[in-house]
Structure formats: C-alpha cells, structure tokens
Design an enzyme around this catalytic site. Structure first.
Site, PDB file in Angstrom:
ATOM      1  CG  HIS A 238    -125.722 -65.290  88.992  1.00  0.00           C
ATOM      2  ND1 HIS A 238    -127.091 -65.318  89.130  1.00  0.00           N
ATOM      3  CD2 HIS A 238    -125.420 -66.269  88.092  1.00  0.00           C
ATOM      4  CE1 HIS A 238    -127.593 -66.279  88.362  1.00  0.00           C
ATOM      5  NE2 HIS A 238    -126.598 -66.860  87.720  1.00  0.00           N
TER       6      HIS A 238
HETATM    7  C1  BDR Z   1    -123.204 -68.174  91.678  1.00  0.00           C
HETATM    8  O1  BDR Z   1    -122.607 -69.431  91.416  1.00  0.00           O
HETATM    9  C2  BDR Z   1    -121.483 -69.295  90.579  1.00  0.00           C
HETATM   10  O2  BDR Z   1    -121.561 -70.176  89.523  1.00  0.00           O
HETATM   11  C3  BDR Z   1    -121.454 -67.860  90.135  1.00  0.00           C
HETATM   12  O3  BDR Z   1    -120.122 -67.380  90.051  1.00  0.00           O
HETATM   13  C4  BDR Z   1    -122.232 -67.114  91.198  1.00  0.00           C
HETATM   14  O4  BDR Z   1    -121.398 -66.710  92.259  1.00  0.00           O
HETATM   15  C5  BDR Z   1    -124.566 -68.131  91.013  1.00  0.00           C
HETATM   16  O5  BDR Z   1    -125.384 -69.126  91.528  1.00  0.00           O
END
Ligand code: BDR
Ligand code: CA
Length: 301
Positions: A238
């Site tokens: 992500h």
């Molecule tokens: C986002 O949520 C967190 O768990 C990750 O670091 C990322 O920023 C993904 O939904």
C-alpha cells in the site's frame, strides 16, 4: 536528477517501512523530515521504528518528530495482527535515531514557513491526524504545502476494515474529513490502486539477494508481511505506492472525483462517498502493478 523535497508522515508499519526505504534509496527524493503518529501501532513504537529505518540508512541528519498519539475524536483500530507486536514483524533494525523535541505539528509548521511556499511535498502514509492538527492550528503553514499525496480510502474495492472502509481513513474519519475540506492539492492513493501493486515470494528472494543493506532489509520486511499470511501468494504494497506515484505518475491512472468522508459510527466510518456536493480530489484508480513493483525493486538495489 532534481531531488523532490519531501516530508514523510507515517505509522510504521511494514508497508510504511518499505515506502520510507524507497524514499531514502531513490535519488529523486530529498527527505527533509519524518513525522510519526499512532496508527498501525502506538506512537512510541511507530516513532522508534521510523528512527530505526533512518539509522539503517545512516541518516541521523533527518529530523524525526513524534505527533498524534490518538485520533482526533475516536478510539483507534488495532492492526497488530498484520504488522506484528513491534509493528515491523520482528525484523531486526539498528538503534533508532531519537525523535527530536517539539511536536510533529510544530515541526511541520516551522518547516513550511521556512521553505518557499509550494516547495514541499507531504507524503501521508498513515491516518491523517497530524495533517488535520496542522490545518486547524497552523492554517497559514498548511496553505504553503505544495502537494499532499496520501495512501487511504477505497472507491470501488472492498475495504480492509469495514465492507467499504480502509484503515487509514477509518482510524480517524474526522481527520480525513478536515483534510478533504482544506482545499489542498491532494492526491489520494486508495486500495483500488495499492492492491494492484503486489509483492510475491520471488520479490522477497530478489531483494534478499541484492548487495544494498536497504534492499536486503526491504526483502526481510516483505518476508515478514507473509508470516501471518502463509497461504497468500502475494501481498499488497500500500504505502510504497505514494512515492512510486510521485516518481512515475503514468503508472497510476487518476481522475478527479468529488468525495465526502462518512462520519457515522460503525462499519462505514471513514468510507469515501462520491458525491456531487463533495470536495474535488485527485484519485489514483488503478496501477500498472508490474512496472511499479519493478521500479521499487530496482530503486532498492
Ligand atoms: C494502510 O493501513 C495500514 O495498515 C498500512 O500501513 C497502510 O497505510 C492500508 O490500508
Ligand atoms: Ca501506513
């Protein structure tokens, strides 16, 4: 190559760590500061993790400041199942660069006032709490941000917290709402894009084999991402999509959408609604996952 001056606001977090390593490794970025907040794990740990990544890169010169320990109004969401009890899946890192005195928001405001207006790009890799505090307490400084690129939300993809809500926005919906209302130059990178950029076990193997210490550590971090997902063939990267989009916007097809943040209680908290009365935001709606992954791995070599 001209280096883009960037500030990183983050809650590391395995995928945050990869994004930070990419910013540290790529000659296209000049990292001017790191601010932390509670999100994937508590503030003390996200700050220590960010400091340890700076130490790994020998970047004791980069200012590190701790920010929000909790969302604006709500209790947070626990992510320890994904990122491990230490937020970085037990990956060994050096003694952290310590956080400097002064809050993240104070540091951001001072940096923005000191640098030419519009020159700094803010990479938001966690909940938007620090940025919301900046907008509320130092609106003159917030107006000097050149651009914000934030990982968060979903438009058409199923959510990872509620059916249509994503962690960073669900953790602090009121902060996300404040950021959307602030009329900043904002690009959102939602799950619709980030789920297309996936690391496999081959990615782990190719990074573990590289000579650079940052690349090897990135391999260990992605390997840790598989520990609680042994049956998965790949894992979504992500937060690295934020610096990747800045390096190669052509890999992330985007549209301007009018968006509103759901401020209800329950599973839709933090959900984005496309709404003609909403605020215009540039949104990455997909990604050339293969090319983005190649760019990440090549940059970390
Ligand atoms: C986002 O949520 C967190 O768990 C990750 O670091 C990322 O920023 C993904 O939904
Ligand atoms: Ca994050």
């Amino acid at each position: 190559m001209t280096r883009l001056p960037v500030l990183v606001d983050t809650d590391p977090g395995l995928d945050d760590a990869l994004a930070i390593l990419l910013v540290l490794a790529h000659p296209g970025f000049a990292l001017r500061g790191v601010t932390t907040l509670a999100g994937n794990i508590g503030l003390e740990r996200t700050t220590a993790n960010a400091g340890a990544l700076l130490a790994l890169a020998g970047r004791h010169d980069v200012p590190l400041h701790a920010g929000a320990g909790a969302p604006l109004m709500r209790a947070g969401v626990d992510e320890a199942a994904i990122h491990g009890a230490d937020g970085l899946g037990g990956v060994a890192l050096p003694v952290p660069v310590p956080a400097r005195t002064g809050s993240a928001v104070h540091f951001l405001a001072e940096m923005l006032r000191a640098e030419p207006a519009g020159s700094l790009t803010l990479l938001c890799l966690g909940p938007l709490t620090n940025l919301a505090h900046l907008i509320r307490t130092a609106p003159d400084a917030a107006r000097r941000i050149g651009r914000v690129v934030a990982m968060g939300g979903t438009i058409r993809e199923p959510g990872n917290v509620g059916p249509m809500s994503e962690f960073n926005l669900a953790f602090d919906p009121e902060a996300a709402d404040a950021v959307l209302r602030a009329a900043l130059d904002l690009t959102l990178v939602p799950l619709d894009a980030t789920r297309r950029v996936r690391a496999s076990r081959d990615t782990v193997a190719s990074l573990l084999a590289v000579a650079s210490p940052l690349g090897q550590k990135a391999g260990e971090i992605i390997r840790a991402y598989f520990l609680d997902a042994a049956t998965r063939e790949s894992r979504p990267l992500h937060d690295p999509c934020v610096p990747l989009l800045l390096l190669r916007p052509d890999l992330f097809p985007a549209q301007t959408l009018r968006l509103r943040v759901d401020l209800s209680e329950g599973p839709d908290a933090g959900r984005l609604h496309v709404d003609p009365a909403g605020h215009p935001v540039r949104v990455a709606l997909g990604a050339d996952g293969e090319a983005a992954l190649t760019l990440l791995v090549e940059s970390l070599r």
